[in-house]
Design an enzyme around this catalytic site. Structure first.
Site, PDB file in Angstrom:
ATOM      1  N   ARG A  17      45.431  48.936  32.108  1.00  0.00           N
ATOM      2  CA  ARG A  17      46.210  48.399  33.231  1.00  0.00           C
ATOM      3  C   ARG A  17      47.455  49.235  33.522  1.00  0.00           C
ATOM      4  O   ARG A  17      48.489  48.709  33.922  1.00  0.00           O
ATOM      5  CB  ARG A  17      46.574  46.928  32.984  1.00  0.00           C
ATOM      6  CG  ARG A  17      45.348  46.029  32.900  1.00  0.00           C
ATOM      7  CD  ARG A  17      44.543  46.040  34.189  1.00  0.00           C
ATOM      8  NE  ARG A  17      43.323  45.249  34.072  1.00  0.00           N
ATOM      9  CZ  ARG A  17      42.112  45.744  33.792  1.00  0.00           C
ATOM     10  NH1 ARG A  17      41.972  47.065  33.599  1.00  0.00           N
ATOM     11  NH2 ARG A  17      41.053  44.976  33.721  1.00  0.00           N
ATOM     12  N   GLU A  20      50.903  41.135  33.746  1.00  0.00           N
ATOM     13  CA  GLU A  20      50.227  42.160  34.537  1.00  0.00           C
ATOM     14  C   GLU A  20      50.822  42.200  35.931  1.00  0.00           C
ATOM     15  O   GLU A  20      50.786  43.223  36.609  1.00  0.00           O
ATOM     16  CB  GLU A  20      48.731  41.806  34.608  1.00  0.00           C
ATOM     17  CG  GLU A  20      47.854  42.880  35.188  1.00  0.00           C
ATOM     18  CD  GLU A  20      46.371  42.552  35.004  1.00  0.00           C
ATOM     19  OE1 GLU A  20      45.654  42.505  36.007  1.00  0.00           O
ATOM     20  OE2 GLU A  20      45.956  42.346  33.852  1.00  0.00           O
ATOM     21  N   SER A  69      44.546  37.666  37.244  1.00  0.00           N
ATOM     22  CA  SER A  69      44.976  37.573  35.843  1.00  0.00           C
ATOM     23  C   SER A  69      46.476  37.845  35.755  1.00  0.00           C
ATOM     24  O   SER A  69      46.934  38.908  36.167  1.00  0.00           O
ATOM     25  CB  SER A  69      44.212  38.573  34.984  1.00  0.00           C
ATOM     26  OG  SER A  69      42.840  38.254  34.954  1.00  0.00           O
TER      27      SER A  69
END
Length: 311
Positions: free
Chosen positions: A184, A307, A237
């Site tokens: 990520r 995130e 998410s």
């Protein structure tokens, strides 16, 4: 901006600009404080000119994509939010790979292009390699910056190069060997991406059977819809998965599904989705995220890392 700079900017900028605009309209969480200015840029030459003007006056700026991974605090952003549209929405096949039957095929997409548009374009042209991105929201630029992915694959797996512009308006292309992708996140081998804007990315794809590519896309979409909450505003998410584990599993095991702070809730369907059930403030989301992190740490000794980008 300082007093008088708004007038100066209005005289300087001929493109679209919105003043004191709520970022709730531009975030999939459907909440967010105001941006002093929201500017739509449609050409690279415009972007160079805009960056030069802002940098000369030390005015903060930030590029956002499709709003699927951001949360602007209630106090807002005192500066200019930049959205890339126009020529930054393109998807083209590069000339070096247009010969019939040649593989691989190189496809370039602008940073403002939606991931959905890129996946659809590849499917329509019977080009395989991006099926894993089916159903992932956001823009190509944002997906590259965070090395988005699913089902064991990530953007870096298909990247040939990315085109960047720095604060001084200098444009550069970095090929795959110059990238340092991580979970990520995307980094460069020789520089930081923090002060650079992704303006386009080139992908390495392969010719395939359109029916099979479409089948894979539909299959991935179906799996995502089965696991994710429907008809609720979210940023996808919210936390990154810790190494060797799943943020959703940890949150669920901590008994936090359904936990609420104001109008923000941990989704009963997917524990790593913090959803806006109607009228949530940024503080509701952040307060809920804070309690989730604290309680997961207390139970498992693991600090979850967001995130979502908090602005």
């Amino acid at each position: 901006m300082k007093p008088g700079e708004r007038w100066e900017f209005a005289a300087f900028w001929s493109g679209e600009v919105l003043w004191d605009v709520s970022m709730a309209r531009y975030s999939t969480l459907r909440t967010g404080g105001p941006a002093e200015a929201l500017v739509t840029v449609t050409h690279l030459a415009e972007l160079k000119k805009l960056l030069a003007w802002l940098e000369e006056r030390c005015i903060p700026w930030r590029v956002v994509g499709r709003g699927s991974n951001i949360l602007v605090r209630s106090k807002g952003f005192a500066g200019v939010i930049i959205q890339l549209r126009g020529e930054f929405n393109h998807v083209i096949r590069l000339e070096e790979s247009v010969e019939m039957g040649s593989d691989p095929v190189f496809v370039r997409a602008g940073a403002g292009c939606s991931v959905a548009k890129l996946v659809a374009w590849c499917t329509n042209h019977a080009l395989g390699g991006m099926e894993f991105m089916a159903g992932i929201p956001g823009s190509v630029g944002g997906a590259v910056r965070m090395n988005a992915g699913a089902w064991g694959r990530a953007m870096a797996d298909s990247l040939r190069s990315i085109i960047l512009i720095d604060r001084l308006g200098q444009v550069m292309e970095v090929d795959h060997s110059g990238l340092r992708p991580g979970y990520r996140r995307m980094e460069l081998a020789q520089a930081s991406l923090d002060d650079l804007i992704v303006v386009a990315a080139t992908f390495v794809l392969k010719r395939g059977r359109q029916r099979e590519i479409l089948r894979k896309c539909r299959e991935n979409l179906k799996k995502r819809r089965e696991k994710q909450p429907a008809n609720m505003a979210s940023a996808g998410s919210f936390f990154k998965n810790p190494e060797g584990d799943s943020a959703g599993r940890l949150i669920d095991a901590a008994g936090l599904k359904g936990l609420r702070h104001g109008q923000a809730m941990v989704s009963p369907d997917h524990a790593n989705f913090l959803v806006n059930i109607g009228g949530a403030t940024p503080e509701d989301i952040l307060s809920l995220a804070g309690e989730v992190r604290e309680r997961v740490y207390q139970k498992f000794g693991i600090w979850l890392e967001p995130e979502v980008h908090i602005i």
